[in-house]
Design a protein around this motif. Sequence first.
Motif, PDB file in Angstrom:
ATOM      1  N   TYR A 105       0.826  -1.201   0.000  1.00 25.85           N
ATOM      2  CA  TYR A 105       0.000   0.000   0.000  1.00 25.85           C
ATOM      3  C   TYR A 105       0.863   1.255   0.000  1.00 25.85           C
ATOM      4  CZ  TYR A 105      -3.147   3.684   1.436  1.00 25.85           C
ATOM      5  OH  TYR A 105      -3.837   4.874   1.497  1.00 25.85           O
ATOM      6  N   GLU A 106       1.884   1.279   0.824  1.00 29.88           N
ATOM      7  CA  GLU A 106       2.768   2.443   0.881  1.00 29.88           C
ATOM      8  C   GLU A 106       3.483   2.658  -0.456  1.00 29.88           C
ATOM      9  OE1 GLU A 106       3.184   4.831   3.171  1.00 29.88           O
ATOM     10  OE2 GLU A 106       1.542   3.880   4.268  1.00 29.88           O
ATOM     11  N   GLN A 107       3.823   1.565  -1.126  1.00 27.46           N
ATOM     12  CA  GLN A 107       4.526   1.657  -2.393  1.00 27.46           C
ATOM     13  C   GLN A 107       3.615   2.178  -3.511  1.00 27.46           C
ATOM     14  OE1 GLN A 107       6.165  -2.079  -3.584  1.00 27.46           O
ATOM     15  NE2 GLN A 107       7.145  -1.258  -5.400  1.00 27.46           N
ATOM     16  N   PHE A 108       2.335   1.779  -3.521  1.00 31.86           N
ATOM     17  CA  PHE A 108       1.434   2.110  -4.620  1.00 31.86           C
ATOM     18  C   PHE A 108       0.266   3.003  -4.206  1.00 31.86           C
ATOM     19  CE2 PHE A 108       3.281  -1.997  -5.902  1.00 31.86           C
ATOM     20  CZ  PHE A 108       3.769  -1.648  -7.151  1.00 31.86           C
ATOM     21  N   LYS A 109       0.344   3.684  -3.088  1.00 26.60           N
ATOM     22  CA  LYS A 109      -0.817   4.425  -2.610  1.00 26.60           C
ATOM     23  C   LYS A 109      -1.230   5.572  -3.534  1.00 26.60           C
ATOM     24  CE  LYS A 109       1.672   7.266   0.728  1.00 26.60           C
ATOM     25  NZ  LYS A 109       1.789   7.556   2.148  1.00 26.60           N
ATOM     26  N   GLY A 110      -0.342   6.055  -4.359  1.00 29.37           N
ATOM     27  CA  GLY A 110      -0.709   7.107  -5.297  1.00 29.37           C
ATOM     28  C   GLY A 110      -1.340   6.575  -6.563  1.00 29.37           C
ATOM     29  N   ASP A 111      -1.181   5.295  -6.841  1.00 27.21           N
ATOM     30  CA  ASP A 111      -1.673   4.693  -8.076  1.00 27.21           C
ATOM     31  C   ASP A 111      -2.656   3.581  -7.727  1.00 27.21           C
ATOM     32  OD1 ASP A 111      -2.094   3.791 -10.619  1.00 27.21           O
ATOM     33  OD2 ASP A 111      -0.030   3.155 -10.975  1.00 27.21           O
ATOM     34  N   LYS A 112      -3.935   3.923  -7.652  1.00 29.81           N
ATOM     35  CA  LYS A 112      -4.946   2.959  -7.210  1.00 29.81           C
ATOM     36  C   LYS A 112      -5.106   1.793  -8.181  1.00 29.81           C
ATOM     37  CE  LYS A 112      -7.540   5.957  -4.234  1.00 29.81           C
ATOM     38  NZ  LYS A 112      -7.387   5.440  -2.916  1.00 29.81           N
ATOM     39  N   GLU A 113      -4.931   2.032  -9.469  1.00 29.49           N
ATOM     40  CA  GLU A 113      -5.056   0.948 -10.448  1.00 29.49           C
ATOM     41  C   GLU A 113      -3.946  -0.083 -10.256  1.00 29.49           C
ATOM     42  OE1 GLU A 113      -7.545   0.296 -12.558  1.00 29.49           O
ATOM     43  OE2 GLU A 113      -8.539   1.990 -11.595  1.00 29.49           O
ATOM     44  N   ALA A 114      -2.733   0.374 -10.059  1.00 31.64           N
ATOM     45  CA  ALA A 114      -1.613  -0.549  -9.827  1.00 31.64           C
ATOM     46  C   ALA A 114      -1.796  -1.291  -8.509  1.00 31.64           C
ATOM     47  CB  ALA A 114      -0.294   0.202  -9.834  1.00 31.64           C
ATOM     48  N   LEU A 115      -2.358  -0.626  -7.524  1.00 38.50           N
ATOM     49  CA  LEU A 115      -2.590  -1.249  -6.219  1.00 38.50           C
ATOM     50  C   LEU A 115      -3.596  -2.396  -6.349  1.00 38.50           C
ATOM     51  CD1 LEU A 115      -1.919  -1.147  -3.213  1.00 38.50           C
ATOM     52  CD2 LEU A 115      -3.788   0.474  -2.930  1.00 38.50           C
ATOM     53  N   LYS A 116      -4.634  -2.204  -7.152  1.00 33.98           N
ATOM     54  CA  LYS A 116      -5.649  -3.243  -7.337  1.00 33.98           C
ATOM     55  C   LYS A 116      -5.091  -4.463  -8.050  1.00 33.98           C
ATOM     56  CE  LYS A 116      -9.611  -0.144  -7.528  1.00 33.98           C
ATOM     57  NZ  LYS A 116     -10.688   0.380  -8.377  1.00 33.98           N
TER      58      LYS A 116
END
Length: 68
Positions: free
Chosen positions: A24-35
């Motif tokens: 989450y900390e790594q991808f918190k700015g990019d919600k699509e990548a997080l999903k």
Amino acid sequence: LLAKTFGCVRFVYNKMLAERRDTYEQFKGDKEALKKQKFPTPAKYKEEFAWLKEVDSLALANAQLNLQ
């Protein structure tokens, strides 16, 4: 055996939670990548921590379900 099982479940739950927090900390700015991120299963930890093989695998799988 119960104490060992509960301890292993707690260990797996905490390891999986830590990995999810890091992701989450790594991808918190990019919600699509997080999903799109795939999270590990308890079987992944059995390779590194052989003592997890001594307890019921369904108990460890339930830790993953409870985390979700």
